[in-house]
Design a protein around this motif. Sequence first.
Motif, PDB file in Angstrom:
ATOM      1  N   ALA A  86      -4.524   3.611   1.418  1.00  0.00           N
ATOM      2  CA  ALA A  86      -3.835   3.739   0.134  1.00  0.00           C
ATOM      3  C   ALA A  86      -4.687   4.488  -0.882  1.00  0.00           C
ATOM      4  CB  ALA A  86      -3.472   2.352  -0.398  1.00  0.00           C
ATOM      5  N   LEU A  87      -5.987   4.200  -0.911  1.00  0.00           N
ATOM      6  CA  LEU A  87      -6.888   4.892  -1.841  1.00  0.00           C
ATOM      7  C   LEU A  87      -6.979   6.382  -1.513  1.00  0.00           C
ATOM      8  CD1 LEU A  87      -9.760   2.262  -2.071  1.00  0.00           C
ATOM      9  CD2 LEU A  87      -8.216   2.936  -3.922  1.00  0.00           C
ATOM     10  N   GLN A  88      -7.003   6.700  -0.228  1.00  0.00           N
ATOM     11  CA  GLN A  88      -7.056   8.105   0.143  1.00  0.00           C
ATOM     12  C   GLN A  88      -5.801   8.831  -0.324  1.00  0.00           C
ATOM     13  OE1 GLN A  88      -6.949   9.100   4.328  1.00  0.00           O
ATOM     14  NE2 GLN A  88      -8.247  10.873   3.983  1.00  0.00           N
ATOM     15  N   ARG A  89      -4.673   8.162  -0.141  1.00  0.00           N
ATOM     16  CA  ARG A  89      -3.416   8.768  -0.592  1.00  0.00           C
ATOM     17  C   ARG A  89      -3.424   8.985  -2.100  1.00  0.00           C
ATOM     18  NH1 ARG A  89       0.737   6.222  -2.869  1.00  0.00           N
ATOM     19  NH2 ARG A  89       2.754   7.287  -2.981  1.00  0.00           N
ATOM     20  N   LEU A  90      -3.853   7.964  -2.856  1.00  0.00           N
ATOM     21  CA  LEU A  90      -3.892   8.096  -4.311  1.00  0.00           C
ATOM     22  C   LEU A  90      -4.873   9.184  -4.739  1.00  0.00           C
ATOM     23  CD1 LEU A  90      -3.823   4.329  -5.354  1.00  0.00           C
ATOM     24  CD2 LEU A  90      -2.018   6.016  -5.717  1.00  0.00           C
ATOM     25  N   THR A  91      -6.020   9.229  -4.079  1.00  0.00           N
ATOM     26  CA  THR A  91      -7.013  10.251  -4.402  1.00  0.00           C
ATOM     27  C   THR A  91      -6.469  11.642  -4.124  1.00  0.00           C
ATOM     28  OG1 THR A  91      -8.818   8.728  -3.898  1.00  0.00           O
ATOM     29  CG2 THR A  91      -9.345  11.071  -3.921  1.00  0.00           C
ATOM     30  N   ALA A  92      -5.793  11.785  -2.980  1.00  0.00           N
ATOM     31  CA  ALA A  92      -5.233  13.084  -2.620  1.00  0.00           C
ATOM     32  C   ALA A  92      -4.141  13.511  -3.593  1.00  0.00           C
ATOM     33  CB  ALA A  92      -4.681  13.035  -1.188  1.00  0.00           C
ATOM     34  N   VAL A  93      -3.312  12.550  -4.008  1.00  0.00           N
ATOM     35  CA  VAL A  93      -2.241  12.862  -4.959  1.00  0.00           C
ATOM     36  C   VAL A  93      -2.830  13.300  -6.295  1.00  0.00           C
ATOM     37  CG1 VAL A  93      -0.371  11.864  -6.322  1.00  0.00           C
ATOM     38  CG2 VAL A  93      -0.502  11.398  -3.875  1.00  0.00           C
ATOM     39  N   GLN A  94      -3.855  12.570  -6.767  1.00  0.00           N
ATOM     40  CA  GLN A  94      -4.480  12.925  -8.041  1.00  0.00           C
ATOM     41  C   GLN A  94      -5.109  14.309  -7.967  1.00  0.00           C
ATOM     42  OE1 GLN A  94      -7.177   9.687  -8.689  1.00  0.00           O
ATOM     43  NE2 GLN A  94      -5.595   8.295  -9.438  1.00  0.00           N
ATOM     44  N   THR A  95      -5.782  14.584  -6.861  1.00  0.00           N
ATOM     45  CA  THR A  95      -6.386  15.905  -6.684  1.00  0.00           C
ATOM     46  C   THR A  95      -5.333  16.991  -6.670  1.00  0.00           C
ATOM     47  OG1 THR A  95      -8.198  14.919  -5.421  1.00  0.00           O
ATOM     48  CG2 THR A  95      -7.843  17.292  -5.170  1.00  0.00           C
ATOM     49  N   ALA A  96      -4.227  16.709  -5.984  1.00  0.00           N
ATOM     50  CA  ALA A  96      -3.146  17.695  -5.892  1.00  0.00           C
ATOM     51  C   ALA A  96      -2.525  17.953  -7.253  1.00  0.00           C
ATOM     52  CB  ALA A  96      -2.076  17.217  -4.911  1.00  0.00           C
ATOM     53  N   GLU A  97      -2.347  16.909  -8.044  1.00  0.00           N
ATOM     54  CA  GLU A  97      -1.717  17.074  -9.351  1.00  0.00           C
ATOM     55  C   GLU A  97      -2.583  17.912 -10.288  1.00  0.00           C
ATOM     56  OE1 GLU A  97      -1.004  13.092 -10.592  1.00  0.00           O
ATOM     57  OE2 GLU A  97       0.907  12.935  -9.507  1.00  0.00           O
ATOM     58  N   VAL A  98      -3.902  17.718 -10.182  1.00  0.00           N
ATOM     59  CA  VAL A  98      -4.809  18.506 -11.019  1.00  0.00           C
ATOM     60  C   VAL A  98      -4.828  19.961 -10.572  1.00  0.00           C
ATOM     61  CG1 VAL A  98      -7.221  18.810 -11.656  1.00  0.00           C
ATOM     62  CG2 VAL A  98      -6.223  16.514 -11.646  1.00  0.00           C
ATOM     63  N   LEU A 144      -6.213  -2.523  -6.256  1.00  0.00           N
ATOM     64  CA  LEU A 144      -7.463  -3.214  -5.950  1.00  0.00           C
ATOM     65  C   LEU A 144      -7.352  -4.713  -6.230  1.00  0.00           C
ATOM     66  CD1 LEU A 144     -10.093  -0.694  -7.398  1.00  0.00           C
ATOM     67  CD2 LEU A 144      -9.361  -0.967  -5.015  1.00  0.00           C
ATOM     68  N   GLN A 145      -6.664  -5.062  -7.319  1.00  0.00           N
ATOM     69  CA  GLN A 145      -6.524  -6.483  -7.652  1.00  0.00           C
ATOM     70  C   GLN A 145      -5.682  -7.204  -6.609  1.00  0.00           C
ATOM     71  OE1 GLN A 145      -8.357  -7.702 -10.155  1.00  0.00           O
ATOM     72  NE2 GLN A 145      -7.792  -9.714  -9.394  1.00  0.00           N
ATOM     73  N   ARG A 146      -4.626  -6.545  -6.104  1.00  0.00           N
ATOM     74  CA  ARG A 146      -3.829  -7.136  -5.029  1.00  0.00           C
ATOM     75  C   ARG A 146      -4.703  -7.373  -3.792  1.00  0.00           C
ATOM     76  NH1 ARG A 146       1.827  -6.058  -4.957  1.00  0.00           N
ATOM     77  NH2 ARG A 146       2.634  -6.153  -7.084  1.00  0.00           N
ATOM     78  N   ALA A 147      -5.569  -6.411  -3.502  1.00  0.00           N
ATOM     79  CA  ALA A 147      -6.413  -6.519  -2.306  1.00  0.00           C
ATOM     80  C   ALA A 147      -7.354  -7.714  -2.390  1.00  0.00           C
ATOM     81  CB  ALA A 147      -7.198  -5.227  -2.101  1.00  0.00           C
ATOM     82  N   VAL A 148      -8.039  -7.888  -3.521  1.00  0.00           N
ATOM     83  CA  VAL A 148      -9.003  -8.994  -3.626  1.00  0.00           C
ATOM     84  C   VAL A 148      -8.288 -10.345  -3.664  1.00  0.00           C
ATOM     85  CG1 VAL A 148     -10.845  -7.627  -4.665  1.00  0.00           C
ATOM     86  CG2 VAL A 148      -9.134  -8.685  -6.156  1.00  0.00           C
ATOM     87  N   ALA A 149      -7.092 -10.375  -4.269  1.00  0.00           N
ATOM     88  CA  ALA A 149      -6.324 -11.624  -4.299  1.00  0.00           C
ATOM     89  C   ALA A 149      -5.912 -12.033  -2.892  1.00  0.00           C
ATOM     90  CB  ALA A 149      -5.102 -11.468  -5.200  1.00  0.00           C
ATOM     91  N   GLN A 150      -5.439 -11.067  -2.091  1.00  0.00           N
ATOM     92  CA  GLN A 150      -5.031 -11.384  -0.728  1.00  0.00           C
ATOM     93  C   GLN A 150      -6.238 -11.723   0.149  1.00  0.00           C
ATOM     94  OE1 GLN A 150      -2.093 -11.952   0.095  1.00  0.00           O
ATOM     95  NE2 GLN A 150      -1.024 -11.121  -1.666  1.00  0.00           N
ATOM     96  N   ALA A 151      -7.379 -11.102  -0.115  1.00  0.00           N
ATOM     97  CA  ALA A 151      -8.591 -11.428   0.635  1.00  0.00           C
ATOM     98  C   ALA A 151      -8.999 -12.875   0.379  1.00  0.00           C
ATOM     99  CB  ALA A 151      -9.716 -10.473   0.254  1.00  0.00           C
ATOM    100  N   ALA A 152      -8.904 -13.314  -0.873  1.00  0.00           N
ATOM    101  CA  ALA A 152      -9.242 -14.703  -1.204  1.00  0.00           C
ATOM    102  C   ALA A 152      -8.292 -15.676  -0.525  1.00  0.00           C
ATOM    103  CB  ALA A 152      -9.203 -14.887  -2.731  1.00  0.00           C
ATOM    104  N   ALA A 175       0.812  -1.218   0.000  1.00  0.00           N
ATOM    105  CA  ALA A 175       0.000   0.000   0.000  1.00  0.00           C
ATOM    106  C   ALA A 175       0.844   1.265   0.000  1.00  0.00           C
ATOM    107  CB  ALA A 175      -0.931   0.004   1.211  1.00  0.00           C
ATOM    108  N   LEU A 176       2.117   1.134   0.434  1.00  0.00           N
ATOM    109  CA  LEU A 176       3.012   2.297   0.457  1.00  0.00           C
ATOM    110  C   LEU A 176       3.797   2.458  -0.841  1.00  0.00           C
ATOM    111  CD1 LEU A 176       4.476   1.911   4.062  1.00  0.00           C
ATOM    112  CD2 LEU A 176       2.722   3.504   3.321  1.00  0.00           C
ATOM    113  N   GLU A 177       3.648   1.514  -1.777  1.00  0.00           N
ATOM    114  CA  GLU A 177       4.470   1.530  -2.983  1.00  0.00           C
ATOM    115  C   GLU A 177       3.977   2.503  -4.043  1.00  0.00           C
ATOM    116  OE1 GLU A 177       4.681  -2.464  -4.370  1.00  0.00           O
ATOM    117  OE2 GLU A 177       5.992  -3.143  -2.737  1.00  0.00           O
ATOM    118  N   GLY A 178       2.789   3.039  -3.907  1.00  0.00           N
ATOM    119  CA  GLY A 178       2.294   3.994  -4.892  1.00  0.00           C
ATOM    120  C   GLY A 178       1.780   3.355  -6.168  1.00  0.00           C
ATOM    121  N   LEU A 179       1.188   2.144  -6.060  1.00  0.00           N
ATOM    122  CA  LEU A 179       0.606   1.497  -7.235  1.00  0.00           C
ATOM    123  C   LEU A 179      -0.573   2.310  -7.763  1.00  0.00           C
ATOM    124  CD1 LEU A 179       0.473  -2.235  -6.089  1.00  0.00           C
ATOM    125  CD2 LEU A 179       2.123  -1.219  -7.645  1.00  0.00           C
ATOM    126  N   GLU A 180      -0.880   2.113  -9.042  1.00  0.00           N
ATOM    127  CA  GLU A 180      -2.104   2.675  -9.593  1.00  0.00           C
ATOM    128  C   GLU A 180      -3.304   1.978  -8.939  1.00  0.00           C
ATOM    129  OE1 GLU A 180      -2.360   5.221 -11.630  1.00  0.00           O
ATOM    130  OE2 GLU A 180      -0.175   5.438 -11.708  1.00  0.00           O
TER     131      GLU A 180
END
Length: 399
Positions: free
Chosen positions: A164-176, A32-40, A22-27
């Motif tokens: 992680a999603l909050q971080r990505l959302t915040a980064v995207q908002t900041a970049e715009v 999300l795919q990593r999350a569902v795979a680990q949940a399974a 979650a700290l790696e900065g994935l898209e």
Amino acid sequence: MAEELRRLRLHQRILRDFGQIALEGLEIGPLLQRAVAQAARATGVGHTKVMRYRAEQGDLLIEAGVGWKPGVVGIARFGTDLDSPSGRALQTGQAVLIDDIRGHPEFRLHPVIADHGIVSLLNVPVTFGNMIWGVLEADSELPGHFSEADAEFLETLAALLAGALQRLTAVQTAEVAAAEIAVRAERRAVLLRELQHRAKNNLALVAAMLARTRRAAITEQNARAAEWMGQLMQQVTAIALAQDRLSAVEGGGLGDGTTTDLAGYLRALLGSLGLSLGGRVVVEAELDACALPFDRAVAVGLVVNELVTNAAKYAYPEGGEGGIVRVVLRCDPSKAEAALTVSDEGRGMDPQVVEAAQRAGGGQGSDLLRHLARQLGGEIERGTPERGTSVTLRFPYVV
């Protein structure tokens, strides 16, 4: 109890690994795919999915999933009302566990669920701040498949994912929003502080689950599991302390917000270790000022954690006299090399005996040291002092 403890250990490993991911900065898609795979993997099911709440459509859309037929992921929509299991999790902000949805008086059976033979469901909300992002769900063809431990795991995984999603959302908002360099720099600093706060909270969640498992092991008088959990808790603490030190380096020309003040980080780590040893061992430090990327600094910190803990355990065992452990860090940019030495003046112990003792206790200290040294591109050297033990890690260092 043994099977429950084994499953809890699996949950801890998965959460620790996903916390790092979650700290790696994935898209968002790969994350999300990593999350569902680990949940399974953790819940032992063949079907998992994460659904994004779309306020404008009033639905939940499957964004990523495991085990679904073609035409489901990215297309299938679920309701947000209380008759929908995922909708109820969204509306109430609580986990929804259904042992058998067939003919259930409170919930309707979605065609996709019926088509895949799903019987039992576990839904948890994915939220951050005041924002509802969506729902994470695990599904099984067996009735009564999920336990309270599964619910706790999925809730913690959802919390890590939300951070992680909050971080990505915040980064995207900041970049715009960032139109000028000064504005971008300030916004980046704000985002990094938010990331540090969220990461610390996420690591605290993992540490809490480790502590809970450790208490269970102590209750069951499982000394090996309790010691193993204690070691994992120290390693999580080491990573959390590094997160606190993540910052721009003053005057070093490395103000990109990705470097760590290594000397400051090690001082904080050694202070924490000294307290955990209860004053029995005094830790002395002599550290050159230098900076490393976050992941490399964490690796060095984990090496220090392992070596100092070993010195306290083997050089100055409980019941005997205490002593001093010295930690020396030398960074030489001209030679592009750094050397970290941990030494003691205790009774010492043959490295092979140390390794055998660690393996008998369930630990994997020597393997961990070798792995970390390889990660740093360095090597471990064992000295031969007249008294005590000395271990040096040499690794490349470039400013």
